[in-house]
Design an enzyme around this catalytic site. Structure first.
Site, mmCIF file in Angstrom:
data_model
loop_
_atom_site.group_PDB
_atom_site.id
_atom_site.type_symbol
_atom_site.label_atom_id
_atom_site.label_comp_id
_atom_site.label_asym_id
_atom_site.label_seq_id
_atom_site.Cartn_x
_atom_site.Cartn_y
_atom_site.Cartn_z
ATOM 1 N N ASP A 118 -4.823 -0.653 -7.366
ATOM 2 C CA ASP A 118 -4.634 0.522 -6.511
ATOM 3 C C ASP A 118 -5.585 0.530 -5.318
ATOM 4 O OD1 ASP A 118 -2.673 1.392 -8.215
ATOM 5 O OD2 ASP A 118 -4.021 2.653 -9.392
ATOM 6 N N ARG A 149 1.437 4.800 -6.911
ATOM 7 C CA ARG A 149 1.953 6.157 -7.062
ATOM 8 C C ARG A 149 1.295 7.104 -6.064
ATOM 9 N NH1 ARG A 149 5.556 8.530 -11.469
ATOM 10 N NH2 ARG A 149 6.448 6.561 -10.889
ATOM 11 N N ARG A 156 1.562 -7.432 -10.471
ATOM 12 C CA ARG A 156 0.135 -7.395 -10.801
ATOM 13 C C ARG A 156 -0.265 -8.527 -11.743
ATOM 14 N NH1 ARG A 156 -0.509 -2.068 -14.823
ATOM 15 N NH2 ARG A 156 -0.459 -3.291 -16.742
#
Lengths: 418, 418
Positions: A144, A192, A298
């Protein structure tokens, strides 16, 4: 000072390079066996510490530990388990200290994102208070890319490379087919809350590809989006769309939650990509293909960025070296020195400044229209995808990824229910 | 005999290595300029011939032609356009011959799957009848791996490698997370009629991964499937599912067509992966992740199989050499000599035996329970994913894929509406 043991654990969603950090921690600790007797790894992250399920890394060969650098995923297992606040569940923290004490653990290396930084900080504080001080060092990791102070987070660079290269390859494919067939390719990527990964898809613009990005930072505007897509198809004959899973309508509802129902009337979980693709088909009539990369992105160690692998290793290595120099409650960071040539060094940040701080993507990394990335963003991203750190492959064509022995240390304490 | 020109076109869905075949054709033709004056490529496949839109490949540098070997997609553009039968639309075939005649084209190299083999065969026959004989050679290409006689089809080996490696990486990821989070990973792969690509996902079983495959060859049985998945999760703690897009119920309805409707009641196109994932969640309660690889799999030149790239090139090369030896209405084939060590040579097959024949996956490649692959299947697959033929990368971390100049030859004929 007699040698103490170290504890190492992996936390949260794993990445293509978190094992490279584990490798850096363990190889460096092995070089200092006068001070660090052994590294115990938590089986499935911090749960392993709570359950006193400690993996004896000394039983793993030097070759297998070295192979961790080339192996995606969490070699010791990870978990999604957030310790509650000290006030709400002090017993868990006390249990951790009790386990550390029982196994003569003086160093705590916690490899994770924002939540883990917070846990790491609390362990450092509480262990001090409880009279069994443990040096707690947080090793950053998160695709992230949202940890503060550090220039970037290990794991992100490799995802960024995978998404940029995959989006480019699929765009070449669509370009070949566009005359009579597919004109739209939609790629859904993770993120997200922040559009870092989607932004990486924007790099294909420099390769001559018409691309429209949907960021979670920008409220979805269907009319503006359709106008963008239509203009690109009219100019180039095709268009690639990179959509973040977190893209949402002005009311906050994710695109992925389209109120879709199956034949039994159950709400259906789908991706944002098929929603966007079908929306374009309905509005503009263009034939589409879509992909959802999910874990593939990922876990893609086969296309890891060399910068990312080297930094992940260096952060693990420096975590140990900082601990041996007496540091506590810190996180080693990547400090960028220059973009071109790309130079960086490892710095450090106090966990008090890291815990519970989320770094967002700067708004000046997104173009004014909200559908692209700026030169500043590109300048930031390119160094992170630089270089190819390929794993070795076996003669049969499969990558030579390691699965460790993972033998547990004998338990000394009562059972603890997590 | 004075030198004639050659025509080359790419047909149908493109692959990671179809450009390697183009490279083989053009580089070999350039070595025989006494017999092949120039190679004209159809812009967007056979449509380029019908529209007399011929790309002059002599204007492309040797470096750019060599770079095609490392570049995915169709460098000259492809199309989904099937010529009708001779009886139904003789005018199209006549137009092709007219264009070939106008541009002194004596060689027709058609790079595609089953339909193209049929077209290629007809061109050979009709050109003879029309008094302008053209040597027509079919260069095989299809990720579907369904052409007869040849051991395998260029494009398939690289998809197989990508799917095997990606499924392995994602499985390692799930294994790391399974204790507290995701236990199921579902990967959807291409293959509407044949399970070749899904079968490649089965290779991860040899890496210790519990995997269940859903083939289009096997009618979907929900109860048996759930029992398989549940048993694997109970034994291993997690399970990977590879589902072919063509997996269907006993009545022939695809899993992907679940009768899903959006909030407006429109039928929603989705993938098989989310359907399978949600079905497992409903039946067994396990947390899941799913991915749909779509174009990413067939465009993934970054992870191409070395066997595949070499064969794709060799087939293009041999197509030209066979033509120069006087062959007509043939397809060069990959003939397997041995598995271990993997040895192969280029043979040839008459197009009369290739056209309209579809090679299915042998049923003894699928395990008796219908959810896995046999040793025979593995022995077939491993050689095809052997070796890594990486593209070169630029200093900025992006692959150095080529985009050609694509300049057209002057037109000599009237406009023809396709």
């Amino acid at each position: 000072m007699s040698a103490k043991n170290a504890f190492y654990a992996q936390s949260g969603g794993v990445t293509a390079v978190i094992n490279a950090s584990a490798c850096g921690v363990i190889e460096t600790a092995r070089k200092h066996s006068d001070k660090i007797a052994n590294v115990y790894a938590g089986r499935n992250g911090i749960i392993g510490a709570l359950e006193e399920d400690l993996i004896d890394t000394s039983l793993e060969s030097a070759e297998d530990i070295a192979a961790l650098k080339n192996t995606p995923s969490g070699g010791f297992g990870s978990c999604r388990f957030k310790l509650k606040s000290l006030e709400d569940n002090k017993v868990e923290y006390e249990r951790l200290i009790e386990v550390f004490k029982a196994h003569n653990i003086g160093y705590f290396f916690y490899n994770g994102g924002g939540d883990s930084a917070d846990t790491c900080y609390k362990i450092s504080q509480l262990s001090e208070k409880m009279g069994y001080p443990v040096q707690a060092i947080h090793v950053p990791k998160t695709v992230d890319n949202d940890l503060p102070i550090t220039d970037n987070c290990p794991g992100f660079g490799s995802v960024a490379k995978y998404i940029a290269v995959s989006a480019l390859e699929a765009s070449f494919d669509v370009r070949s087919m566009a005359k009579t067939s597919t004109k739209i390719f939609v790629l859904e990527v993770m993120g997200r809350h922040a559009g870092w990964i989607a932004a990486a898809g924007g790099l294909i613009e420099d390769e001559g590809i018409p691309v429209v990005i949907l960021f979670p930072e920008i409220e979805f505007n269907k009319d503006k989006f359709m106008a963008q897509v239509d203009a690109k198809v009219k100019e180039y004959g095709f268009c690639t769309i990179v959509v973040s899973e977190g893209t949402h309508w002005p009311d906050g509802k994710f695109l992925a939650e389209q109120g879709t129902r199956d034949s039994f009337g159950h709400a259906q979980l789908g991706g944002a990509a098929p929603v966007v693709a079908n929306m374009i088909k309905d509005a503009l009539g263009y034939k589409f293909h879509w992909a959802v990369a999910d874990y593939l992105q990922r876990a893609a160690r086969h296309l890891a960025s060399e910068s990312d692998v080297e930094q992940a290793y260096a952060l693990g290595q420096k975590a140990v070296e900082f601990a041996l120099e007496g540091d506590n409650a810190i996180m080693p960071t990547v400090d960028r020195i220059s973009n071109d040539p790309y130079e960086w060094k490892i710095g450090k940040a106090p966990l008090s400044e890291v815990a519970n701080v989320e770094k967002m993507m700067p708004m000046d990394f997104i173009t004014e229209d909200g559908f692209g990335i700026t030169q500043g963003c590109k300048d930031y991203l390119y160094p992170l995808i630089k270089g190819e750190a390929y794993p070795t492959y076996k003669d049969n064509g499969m990558p030579d990824y390691v699965t460790l022995k993972l033998q547990s240390v004998d338990k000394k304490l009562e059972i603890f229910e997590v």
